[in-house]
Design a protein around this motif. Structure first.
Motif, PDB file in Angstrom:
ATOM      1  N   ASP A 237       0.812  -1.213   0.000  1.00  0.00           N
ATOM      2  CA  ASP A 237       0.000   0.000   0.000  1.00  0.00           C
ATOM      3  C   ASP A 237       0.849   1.268   0.000  1.00  0.00           C
ATOM      4  OD1 ASP A 237      -2.664  -0.986  -0.051  1.00  0.00           O
ATOM      5  OD2 ASP A 237      -2.484  -1.594   2.037  1.00  0.00           O
ATOM      6  N   SER A 238       2.096   1.173   0.409  1.00  0.00           N
ATOM      7  CA  SER A 238       2.962   2.345   0.492  1.00  0.00           C
ATOM      8  C   SER A 238       4.352   2.001  -0.036  1.00  0.00           C
ATOM      9  CB  SER A 238       3.057   2.851   1.936  1.00  0.00           C
ATOM     10  OG  SER A 238       3.701   1.887   2.753  1.00  0.00           O
ATOM     11  N   SER A 239       5.178   3.001  -0.171  1.00  0.00           N
ATOM     12  CA  SER A 239       6.532   2.787  -0.665  1.00  0.00           C
ATOM     13  C   SER A 239       7.367   2.018   0.364  1.00  0.00           C
ATOM     14  CB  SER A 239       7.197   4.132  -0.963  1.00  0.00           C
ATOM     15  OG  SER A 239       8.587   3.977  -1.156  1.00  0.00           O
ATOM     16  N   LEU A 241      10.517   2.072   0.694  1.00  0.00           N
ATOM     17  CA  LEU A 241      11.551   2.970   1.199  1.00  0.00           C
ATOM     18  C   LEU A 241      11.002   3.865   2.305  1.00  0.00           C
ATOM     19  CD1 LEU A 241      13.399   4.014  -2.085  1.00  0.00           C
ATOM     20  CD2 LEU A 241      14.172   2.418  -0.311  1.00  0.00           C
ATOM     21  N   LEU A 242       9.777   4.362   2.116  1.00  0.00           N
ATOM     22  CA  LEU A 242       9.145   5.152   3.176  1.00  0.00           C
ATOM     23  C   LEU A 242       8.945   4.289   4.419  1.00  0.00           C
ATOM     24  CD1 LEU A 242       7.683   7.652   4.264  1.00  0.00           C
ATOM     25  CD2 LEU A 242       5.593   6.813   3.146  1.00  0.00           C
ATOM     26  N   GLY A 243       8.484   3.056   4.206  1.00  0.00           N
ATOM     27  CA  GLY A 243       8.292   2.152   5.343  1.00  0.00           C
ATOM     28  C   GLY A 243       9.593   1.866   6.072  1.00  0.00           C
ATOM     29  N   LEU A 244      10.662   1.681   5.316  1.00  0.00           N
ATOM     30  CA  LEU A 244      11.965   1.430   5.929  1.00  0.00           C
ATOM     31  C   LEU A 244      12.409   2.622   6.770  1.00  0.00           C
ATOM     32  CD1 LEU A 244      14.434  -0.460   6.129  1.00  0.00           C
ATOM     33  CD2 LEU A 244      15.348   0.678   4.089  1.00  0.00           C
ATOM     34  N   ALA A 245      12.190   3.830   6.258  1.00  0.00           N
ATOM     35  CA  ALA A 245      12.574   5.034   6.997  1.00  0.00           C
ATOM     36  C   ALA A 245      11.746   5.183   8.267  1.00  0.00           C
ATOM     37  CB  ALA A 245      12.405   6.266   6.110  1.00  0.00           C
ATOM     38  N   VAL A 246      10.413   5.008   8.154  1.00  0.00           N
ATOM     39  CA  VAL A 246       9.545   5.155   9.320  1.00  0.00           C
ATOM     40  C   VAL A 246       9.871   4.115  10.382  1.00  0.00           C
ATOM     41  CG1 VAL A 246       7.158   4.988  10.129  1.00  0.00           C
ATOM     42  CG2 VAL A 246       7.670   6.227   8.018  1.00  0.00           C
ATOM     43  N   CYS A 247      10.061   2.871   9.957  1.00  0.00           N
ATOM     44  CA  CYS A 247      10.336   1.795  10.913  1.00  0.00           C
ATOM     45  C   CYS A 247      11.698   1.983  11.576  1.00  0.00           C
ATOM     46  CB  CYS A 247      10.270   0.442  10.212  1.00  0.00           C
ATOM     47  SG  CYS A 247       8.635   0.019   9.574  1.00  0.00           S
ATOM     48  N   SER A 248      12.686   2.454  10.815  1.00  0.00           N
ATOM     49  CA  SER A 248      14.015   2.670  11.382  1.00  0.00           C
ATOM     50  C   SER A 248      13.979   3.784  12.421  1.00  0.00           C
ATOM     51  CB  SER A 248      15.015   3.017  10.273  1.00  0.00           C
ATOM     52  OG  SER A 248      15.137   1.960   9.347  1.00  0.00           O
ATOM     53  N   VAL A 249      13.310   4.890  12.086  1.00  0.00           N
ATOM     54  CA  VAL A 249      13.215   6.018  13.023  1.00  0.00           C
ATOM     55  C   VAL A 249      12.420   5.613  14.260  1.00  0.00           C
ATOM     56  CG1 VAL A 249      12.269   8.331  13.342  1.00  0.00           C
ATOM     57  CG2 VAL A 249      13.496   7.773  11.242  1.00  0.00           C
ATOM     58  N   SER A 250      11.316   4.887  14.059  1.00  0.00           N
ATOM     59  CA  SER A 250      10.491   4.463  15.192  1.00  0.00           C
ATOM     60  C   SER A 250      11.260   3.517  16.111  1.00  0.00           C
ATOM     61  CB  SER A 250       9.220   3.780  14.690  1.00  0.00           C
ATOM     62  OG  SER A 250       8.450   4.643  13.894  1.00  0.00           O
ATOM     63  N   SER A 251      11.994   2.584  15.527  1.00  0.00           N
ATOM     64  CA  SER A 251      12.779   1.643  16.329  1.00  0.00           C
ATOM     65  C   SER A 251      13.861   2.372  17.115  1.00  0.00           C
ATOM     66  CB  SER A 251      13.415   0.577  15.427  1.00  0.00           C
ATOM     67  OG  SER A 251      12.430  -0.166  14.753  1.00  0.00           O
TER      68      SER A 251
END
Length: 270
Positions: A237-239, A241-251
């Motif tokens: 549903d989403s990019s 790369l965006l998911g990787l960035a969000v998950c990395s920052v959240s972690s």
């Protein structure tokens, strides 16, 4: 010549700035802790995931048709796998800390010459190991039963590890904060479970009304589910790369909070 028999301070038994022996010992303890009861910590989640897939497929699979160009059961499988991974990663760290606090032996973890970062990494090692083993077991079942071969296996593995890190760190925060088991159950029921269930596990968020779609995109777990789904079936549903960035920052953010709590001894040393 007499030999120098002066004792070596435990805090000096380090290579550089890291107590590798202590870190490895804590990580081994956390991994061994869930391996000795593998039927409960590994086999049970796999069976539960299989039941989820079977029940949803029987109940609504034939009438649901295709989602994102694949059968509903194939769309559902990566989400169920990731949901199981994050629930078990959270349970591994949170239960370990809460049990030692309730039993009064948390001092065994705090007394050795371990820094807050080393304690954090030791706990996270157990969460990641359990999450990856659960993912491998469910992923193998998906390939054997559904015949689904991951489109991008390394991307799926990266998101599995990020999910285990994120929820493992959140489990540390929850375990440190909770003073007893009912508080831990409340955190699980009212925070972790909604995050997992309202993240696109069972549906595509594109089918939601605009307001709920925006709310879903504010949920980091959505990007974990979506990233694994992309790694398995090649669509999302989403990019990624965006998911990787969000998950990395959240972690990183939750891991930083967990480190601060462990370093200060908040609700651990009192």
């Amino acid at each position: 010549m007499p030999r120098d028999t002066a004792p070596i301070a435990l805090g000096e038994r380090r290579f550089g700035q890291v107590n590798w022996l202590g870190l490895a010992t804590l990580a081994r303890r956390e991994i061994t802790r869930f391996l000795v009861v593998w039927t409960q910590t590994l086999m049970a989640p796999m069976v539960t995931a299989a039941l989820f897939l079977m029940i949803f497929n029987i109940a609504i699979g034939p009438s649901r048709g295709e989602v994102m160009g694949v059968p509903f059961i194939v769309f559902l499988a990566p989400g169920i796998m990731m949901m199981t991974v994050i629930q078990n990663a959270f349970a591994n760290t949170s239960s370990s800390i809460v049990i030692t606090k309730v039993q009064g032996n948390i001092v065994d973890t705090l007394m050795p010459p371990l820094s807050g970062l080393e304690i954090l990494l030791g706990y996270l090692a157990g969460a990641v190991a359990r999450g990856v083993l659960v993912a491998l077991g469910i992923g193998t079942g998906i390939m054997l039963v559904l015949g689904v071969v991951p489109e991008h296996p390394m991307i799926a593995l990266i998101f599995v590890v990020l999910g285990a890190l994120f929820l493992g760190a959140l489990g540390i925060v929850a375990g440190v904060f909770a003073e007893k088991f009912d508080q831990m159950a409340a955190i699980t029921n009212f925070i972790v479970t909604p995050l997992a269930f309202l993240s696109g596990t069972f549906y595509s968020v594109e089918a939601l009304p605009p307001v709920l779609r925006i709310a879903s995109h504010l949920n980091p777990v959505f990007y974990l589910i979506d990233g694994v789904r992309f790694g398995v079936i090649g669509t999302s549903d989403s990019s990624p790369l965006l998911g990787l960035a969000v998950c990395s920052v959240s972690s990183f953010a939750i891991g930083l909070l967990a480190w601060v709590m462990l370093r200060s001894g908040y609700r651990l040393k009192s």
